[in-house]
Design a protein around this motif. Structure first.
Motif, PDB file in Angstrom:
ATOM      1  N   CYS A   1       0.845  -1.195   0.000  1.00 29.26           N
ATOM      2  CA  CYS A   1       0.000   0.000   0.000  1.00 29.26           C
ATOM      3  C   CYS A   1       0.883   1.248   0.000  1.00 29.26           C
ATOM      4  N   HIS A   2       0.757   2.029  -1.065  1.00 21.75           N
ATOM      5  CA  HIS A   2       1.477   3.297  -1.238  1.00 21.75           C
ATOM      6  C   HIS A   2       1.012   4.285  -0.158  1.00 21.75           C
ATOM      7  N   PRO A   3       1.907   5.162   0.311  1.00 22.04           N
ATOM      8  CA  PRO A   3       1.468   6.129   1.339  1.00 22.04           C
ATOM      9  C   PRO A   3       0.268   6.981   0.915  1.00 22.04           C
TER      10      PRO A   3
ATOM     11  N   GLY B   1       5.497  -3.805  -0.670  1.00 18.63           N
ATOM     12  CA  GLY B   1       5.510  -2.393  -1.073  1.00 18.63           C
ATOM     13  C   GLY B   1       4.682  -2.219  -2.334  1.00 18.63           C
ATOM     14  N   GLU B   2       4.615  -1.103  -2.884  1.00 18.38           N
ATOM     15  CA  GLU B   2       5.417   0.039  -2.595  1.00 18.38           C
ATOM     16  C   GLU B   2       4.887   0.701  -1.335  1.00 18.38           C
ATOM     17  N   CYS B   3       5.775   0.849  -0.349  1.00 22.07           N
ATOM     18  CA  CYS B   3       5.351   1.427   0.917  1.00 22.07           C
ATOM     19  C   CYS B   3       6.328   2.514   1.344  1.00 22.07           C
TER      20      CYS B   3
ATOM     21  N   LEU C   1      10.579   0.594  -1.191  1.00 23.40           N
ATOM     22  CA  LEU C   1      10.252   1.846  -0.510  1.00 23.40           C
ATOM     23  C   LEU C   1      10.022   3.034  -1.437  1.00 23.40           C
ATOM     24  N   HIS C   2       9.131   3.907  -0.985  1.00 25.75           N
ATOM     25  CA  HIS C   2       8.864   5.197  -1.630  1.00 25.75           C
ATOM     26  C   HIS C   2       9.020   6.276  -0.559  1.00 25.75           C
ATOM     27  N   GLU C   3       9.749   7.341  -0.886  1.00 27.50           N
ATOM     28  CA  GLU C   3       9.883   8.448   0.080  1.00 27.50           C
ATOM     29  C   GLU C   3       9.900   9.765  -0.659  1.00 27.50           C
TER      30      GLU C   3
ATOM     31  N   LEU D   1      15.133   1.540  -2.107  1.00 26.59           N
ATOM     32  CA  LEU D   1      14.420   2.812  -2.262  1.00 26.59           C
ATOM     33  C   LEU D   1      14.264   3.067  -3.750  1.00 26.59           C
ATOM     34  N   HIS D   2      13.017   3.033  -4.223  1.00 27.06           N
ATOM     35  CA  HIS D   2      12.819   3.286  -5.639  1.00 27.06           C
ATOM     36  C   HIS D   2      12.729   4.791  -5.886  1.00 27.06           C
ATOM     37  N   CYS D   3      13.097   5.214  -7.077  1.00 26.16           N
ATOM     38  CA  CYS D   3      13.032   6.616  -7.490  1.00 26.16           C
ATOM     39  C   CYS D   3      13.759   7.543  -6.522  1.00 26.16           C
TER      40      CYS D   3
END
Ligand code: ZN
Length: 270
Positions: A65-67, A94-96, A130-132, A155-157
């Motif tokens: 679940c994406h933020p 993820g992507e979380c 991960l997405h941040e 950590l993607h992107c």
């Protein structure tokens, strides 16, 4: 022909609903024969697993679940999501993560949904995807609490600067680079940082349909996995290494990270 691995394709995005088969074929024809689909909520995760079942040679996916979608989660959805981790095509949780840039979900909801997924990753011993965005310090401090129990992290992107990169590398993270690197208006800090990523931690991705590389002139601004070689070319240029070497090491790194074996003996010297 090189073998490229695109570690982020949002193939369940509505912009691909009419022609996902053609998009996959164009990618394969371009040598991007391995793609990881990002699961961003329960529905997209389920559809990603279905696409993997249709293309078992070429696709794997994450479930999570994406933020942005944190506010949608409830007990029933968590249960259904967890059942998907049994699929052999699901290679990460993820992507979380955290996205305090747009706050489509409240920060506290995002943190709860993120830590629940970190628990799931520990429980199932799956890597975390991960997405941040605008949440670097919070993300680093949460991950330090889980690091000892976690399998691996990606950590993607990554679009940050040297200092942020160092903090992520201290967590022993793998780092994904997108077509952001092709955008000369905003890529300077990334260009300065990119040399610091160890060869065995680097991956490349399109994040299609988003982040169309600015250096590609096409009729549509819809990004596709077939454009991954352009991201590879810019990464190779920035690191002053042959792009075929970048293709090989990023494919090997993703094979290791996602536990998705690859045979590079078919790659011919061109
Ligand atoms: Zn993302």
């Amino acid at each position: 022909m090189n073998i490229w691995t695109d570690i982020c394709v949002n193939l369940t995005n509505s912009r691909f609903s009419k022609d996902s088969d053609e998009v996959i074929q164009r990618a394969i024809d371009a040598g991007v024969s391995r793609m990881v689909l990002a699961g961003t909520d329960l529905d997209h995760s389920k559809r990603a697993v279905e696409l993997c079942e249709k293309y078992p040679m070429h696709l794997r996916c994450t479930v999570g679940c994406h933020p942005h979608d944190a506010k949608e989660m409830d007990d029933e959805k968590w249960q259904m999501m967890e059942s998907l981790y049994a699929s052999p095509f699901v290679v990460a949780v993820g992507e979380c993560g955290l996205d305090f840039n747009r706050n489509y979900s409240e920060p506290n909801q995002q943190i709860n949904v993120f830590t629940t997924q970190l628990e799931l990753a520990c429980k199932h011993q799956l890597p975390v995807y991960l997405h941040e965005r605008d949440a670097h310090n919070e993300m680093v401090s949460i991950l330090h609490q889980y690091k000892a129990k976690l399998n691996k992290m990606l950590l993607h992107c990554f679009t940050g600067d040297e200092e942020q990169l160092q903090a992520y590398l201290e967590l022993d993270m793998y780092i994904g680079i997108t077509g952001w690197i092709c955008d000369d208006r905003r890529n300077q800090s990334l260009l300065d940082a990119i040399e610091l990523i160890p060869n065995d931690r680097l991956m490349i991705e399109t994040d299609a349909p988003f982040l169309m590389p600015k250096t590609i002139k096409a009729k549509s601004n819809r990004n596709e996995p077939c454009y991954l070689p352009e991201v590879c070319r810019r990464v190779a240029e920035a690191r002053n290494i042959d792009h075929e070497i970048i293709a090989a090491i990023t494919t090997l790194n993703s094979a290791t990270f996602f536990d998705w074996p690859v045979d590079l003996s078919a790659v011919k010297k061109s």
